[in-house]
Each structure stands twice: as structure tokens, then as C-alpha cells.
Motif scaffolding. Structure first.
Motif, PDB file in Angstrom:
ATOM      1  N   LEU A 125       8.177  -1.236   7.549  1.00 57.60           N
ATOM      2  CA  LEU A 125       7.926   0.080   6.961  1.00 57.60           C
ATOM      3  C   LEU A 125       6.410   0.295   6.919  1.00 57.60           C
ATOM      4  O   LEU A 125       5.658  -0.636   6.625  1.00 57.60           O
ATOM      5  CB  LEU A 125       8.487   0.152   5.532  1.00 57.60           C
ATOM      6  CG  LEU A 125       9.988  -0.118   5.369  1.00 57.60           C
ATOM      7  CD1 LEU A 125      10.384   0.002   3.902  1.00 57.60           C
ATOM      8  CD2 LEU A 125      10.813   0.823   6.233  1.00 57.60           C
ATOM      9  N   THR A 126       5.987   1.510   7.213  1.00 53.31           N
ATOM     10  CA  THR A 126       4.556   1.805   7.256  1.00 53.31           C
ATOM     11  C   THR A 126       4.257   3.046   6.419  1.00 53.31           C
ATOM     12  O   THR A 126       4.936   4.069   6.559  1.00 53.31           O
ATOM     13  CB  THR A 126       4.086   2.019   8.709  1.00 53.31           C
ATOM     14  OG1 THR A 126       4.417   0.854   9.473  1.00 53.31           O
ATOM     15  CG2 THR A 126       2.583   2.246   8.782  1.00 53.31           C
ATOM     16  N   ALA A 127       3.273   2.933   5.533  1.00 53.72           N
ATOM     17  CA  ALA A 127       2.837   4.062   4.698  1.00 53.72           C
ATOM     18  C   ALA A 127       1.855   4.931   5.497  1.00 53.72           C
ATOM     19  O   ALA A 127       1.292   4.468   6.488  1.00 53.72           O
ATOM     20  CB  ALA A 127       2.186   3.535   3.423  1.00 53.72           C
TER      21      ALA A 127
ATOM     22  N   TYR B 160      -0.760   1.026   5.629  1.00 55.77           N
ATOM     23  CA  TYR B 160      -0.218  -0.162   4.963  1.00 55.77           C
ATOM     24  C   TYR B 160       1.220  -0.392   5.415  1.00 55.77           C
ATOM     25  O   TYR B 160       2.010   0.544   5.503  1.00 55.77           O
ATOM     26  CB  TYR B 160      -0.249   0.036   3.448  1.00 55.77           C
ATOM     27  CG  TYR B 160       0.503  -1.048   2.699  1.00 55.77           C
ATOM     28  CD1 TYR B 160      -0.089  -2.282   2.445  1.00 55.77           C
ATOM     29  CD2 TYR B 160       1.819  -0.848   2.286  1.00 55.77           C
ATOM     30  CE1 TYR B 160       0.601  -3.279   1.787  1.00 55.77           C
ATOM     31  CE2 TYR B 160       2.522  -1.843   1.620  1.00 55.77           C
ATOM     32  CZ  TYR B 160       1.907  -3.056   1.376  1.00 55.77           C
ATOM     33  OH  TYR B 160       2.599  -4.037   0.738  1.00 55.77           O
TER      34      TYR B 160
END
Lengths: 200, 243
Positions: free
Chosen positions: B40-42, B46
Motif C-alpha cells: 500500500l502506498t500513501a 510512504y
């Protein structure tokens, strides 16, 4: 950078802690292993260094424990992505165990009770980088964490720190161990994120 | 190499666990028992990655399933069990792992022992057996907190009724169904003797669950005569999130 995940912000590690890429902090000590935990009686325990043909050195528990040990505090990085910082161990440095051995070998295959193996370059075991550890956090090492004794080579992913060690073979050519033959990286440097075969 | 999968179905297994079906156009195929990494990528870059066992059998449709249990204070599992909707895209890497696997060419009897969400890779093995038309006899001993925490309940019921060669035994640790013959409790030596294959048949044993569970069951199976090299384990700690 990866594809952005809609609505994801994450729970982050405090920025004053530097972790290898892709790792997150944990405070407990998860266990990962491939089969039943071997239970090795101390009177049967031994640690043997060979060159594939001849035994070069052999210790039983008593003679091993008579070697000078040291206490070290190190960070652990598991390929399953947890990192645990500041763990305290007591063990015998590999420098001591290898001190009287003359060899031009460059690689080792570390062997465990229960038939686990892992390969580590010889230079990664020298110069205060690796220990045969028998205490964790002041306590004798529990079987599920590798007791009576395990390799501790904290600058590589934790699968290289073989539990239940019984010896090592010095080799001229590198040869994959158990996980390395099942798709994991041949060297396993967490700071270069060498998790799986194919990672640079 | 990271692949992109599109969420095509969601199914709640229990109050805290959800199965996510992903369509992955370049999926190379897998073997029952393997896992994937999910990333998962913000928006600021991040990212967080966790491993999840595949729940689905190998198939030709380029679809894979994972079942995720929501962990208290988890980082990835709350997102996967509560945020994700059909049509979302997830990044995954894999399949990974070549040890804790059952291949449909295997011929010997199989003993599966699951603790809680450790059922997931074992379910992939059961589904793989069915989809490959294997006649290998399977037994599953499934330890679970209470009846409401059972994953894949209806499918397991159907499988054990229609294909008598998948025999399912439940061990409830806290709450048992009405009129259940065994009081709540953990798996013990008597239950191993009564419900698992006799060791002299040399079953291939697969145990998956939390560390203390796996430790206990592996010791019980070796104590009842099973060879160590016939026992394969997959463990996860509280933060391992490998389910």
C-alpha cells in the motif's frame, strides 16, 4: 514509488528511527521456521567446523562455553518485514571459533539440528560481525528462538542467523542453503532490500 | 516485480476477516500454500508491505484470493478489511515460497492442522485438491475460538459432505456449538490420536497458525510418531500478519 492506494495514509515509524527499506518496527519477537523445533540435549550438542572433507575443529557444550563470550546489542531485520531494535545477546564471536583455522575458502554453509542450512560468505562472519549466541536478554536461549545456540549475524536478514546450529562447512564456491534454494536471496542484505532471488 | 490486481469481489468470512478476490492479468500461476506481498502506498510515497497467504487454488482465470484478518493496531489489515472496495487496485508481488506447499501431484495422505486464520493456506490446498481432481485423502483439524470465527464454513461443510475424503474436525477453544461433545479446549494428545492420520501411514503434515499453536501441535505430532521431515510449518507472530 508504488501506485497510490486510495485512502491509505499508514501508521508510520517515528522519523528518528532509521530502518532498512520496507521494514516496520515491532517490540515483540515473532518466530518463523519451517518445521518442528528440534530439542537438543546439551550433553549431545556439538559444534563442528569442517572443510567438506575433514573436521577442522569440534566443540562440545562444555568446551564451547569455556570460550570467552561477549554481550552485544544489535538490531534484527526479518525478511517478513519486522525489525526489532536494540536486542541483547551473549555469544562467542566467530572470530574466536575460526581463529586457529587456516583456509582459503570464501564461503560457508551453516548447518543446524533439524537439517536447516544457510550460506554466508566467510568474510561476513569475521571482524565482530557474527556470534554463536546462547543467551537472549539475559536468559538461556529458548528452543523456539534457536536454543541451545544459534548463529547471530545481524547485518543480514534474520533467516541467515540459523537457529539450532551444529556446525559449518567452509567452501570455495557459494552454494544456496535451505531458503536460498526456495526463492530467497543468496546474500540477504536488508539495507539493499535483497529479499528474494532476483532482487539486486 | 510488482503486479497490479483489481479487486473484483469482497466477502466477509467473519466479523473481522474478509476475503478479497483480485484479477491479476499477468499472474504467472501459483502452488497451494504460497503467499504474496501486498504493498500500500500513501500519496506522499510512504508505503507498507505485508505478506498474506493465498486462499485460492491454482486456476487459469488469473484470479487470486487472500483472506485477511483485521489485527488490532494493524497498519495494512484494517485498510484491506475495511477500506477496500470493488474496483480498487492493489499492488502485489509473488507468488512467494516453495516450502509450505502442497502440489496436486503428491500422492500420500495429507494432514492439515489450522489455528485460527492459519486455515488460509490450508484452504488453498483443499481447493487445489478439488480443482485438480485429486483423490488423495485429506484430514483437517481446525482449531478456532468459537463457531463464529470459522472461515469458509459453508464450503468446508459441503466439501466434507460431498467428498468424504476431506474429513474436517473442529476444535473450539472458547465457545462450542450447542450439544458439542467436547468441552472447549486446545488441541491435545487425545484429539491428535483420535482425529489425525495414524503416523504409520506417513501423512504429509501441514501446520499453520500462531507460533505457540504451531509449536504445540508440531510437538504432539512428533510425539505420536510422525517423522519430523514429514511436518511442515508456517507460523506467524502477532505482528507477522502472514495469514
Amino acid at each position: 514509488m508504488g501506485m497510490i492506494s486510495r485512502g491509505f495514509s499508514g501508521r508510520r515509524t517515528p522519523t528518528d528511527v532509521k530502518l532498512p527499506p520496507g521494514q516496520y518496527l515491532t517490540t515483540d519477537f515473532p518466530v518463523l521456521s519451517a518445521g518442528p523445533t528440534p530439542h537438543v540435549p546439551l550433553e549431545k550438542w556439538e559444534f563442528v567446523i569442517d572443510d567438506g572433507k575433514n573436521v577442522l575443529q569440534r566443540w562440545d557444550w562444555k568446551s564451547f562455553r569455556n570460550l570467552r563470550s561477549e554481550t552485544v546489542t544489535v538490531d534484527l531485520h526479518c525478511v517478513t518485514r519486522w525489525s526489532k531494535l536494540g536486542t541483547s545477546w551473549e555469544g562467542v564471536p566467530l572470530d574466536t571459533l575460526l581463529a586457529d583455522i587456516k583456509t582459503d575458502a570464501s564461503y560457508t554453509l551453516v548447518r543446524s539440528y533439524g537439517d536447516y542450512t544457510t550460506n554466508v560468505p566467510l568474510k561476513d562472519l569475521l571482524n565482530k560481525q557474527a556470534w554463536i549466541a546462547f543467551r537472549y536478554d539475559g536468559q538461556d536461549l529458548a528452543p523456539e528462538h534457536g536454543g541451545p545456540a544459534r548463529l547471530l549475524v545481524p547485518h543480514l536478514y534474520l533467516w541467515k542467523s540459523a537457529k539450532w546450529v551444529r556446525g559449518m562447512t567452509l567452501m570455495h564456491e557459494d552454494k544456496p542453503g535451505f531458503w536460498e534454494g526456495l526463492g530467497y536471496h543468496i546474500y540477504g542484505d536488508p539495507w539493499r532490500e535483497q529479499r528474494y532471488s532476483g532482487d539486486r | 516485480m510488482w503486479r497490479v490486481g483489481t479487486v473484483v469481489a469482497l466477502h466477509d468470512e467473519t466479523a473481522t476477516a474478509r476475503t478479497i478476490t483480485l484479477e491479476v492479468p499477468d499472474w504467472p500461476g501459483h502452488v497451494a500454500g504460497q503467499h504474496v506481498d501486498v504493498r500500500l502506498t500513501a500519496p506522499d510515497g510512504y508505503s507498507a508491505v505485508r505478506s498474506y497467504s493465498l486462499a485460492s487454488a491454482p486456476n487459469s482465470e488469473r484470479r487470486v484470493q487472500i483472506t485477511v484478518e483485521r489485527l488490532l493496531n494493524g497498519e495494512v489489515s484494517p485498510y484491506l478489511t475495511q477500506e477496500v472496495i470493488v474496483g480498487d487496485r492493489l499492488e502485489l508481488r509473488g507468488p512467494i515460497g516453495g516450502w509450505f506447499v502442497w502440489r496436486s501431484q503428491q500422492t500420500g495422505p495429507v494432514q492439515l492442522v489450522a489455528g485460527g486464520s492459519g486455515i488460509v493456506p490450508l484452504m488453498a490446498m483443499i481447493r487445489s485438491r478439488t480443482s485438480a481432481g485429486s483423490t488423495v485423502p485429506f484430514r483437517l483439524l481446525y482449531s478456532v475460538r468459537e463457531p463464529g470465527a470459522v472461515f469458509y464454513r459453508d464450503e468446508l461443510r459441503t466439501l466434507s459432505a460431498e467428498h468424504r475424503s476431506v474429513v474436517v474436525t473442529y476444535a473450539y477453544t472458547r465457545t462450542v456449538p450447542k450439544d458439542w461433545p467436547r468441552p472447549p479446549g486446545r488441541i491435545d494428545a487425545a484429539l491428535i490420536t483420535d482425529t489425525t492420520w495414524p503416523a504409520d501411514l506417513g501423512p504429509a503434515c501441514y501446520i499453520c497458525g500462531p507460533t505457540p499453536f504451531v509449536e504445540t501441535v508440531a510437538n504432539l505430532l512428533t510425539a505420536s510418531g510422525n517423522e519430523r521431515d514429514k511436518i511442515r510449518t508456517e507460523r506467524f507472530g502477532p505482528t507477522g500478519e502472514r495469514k
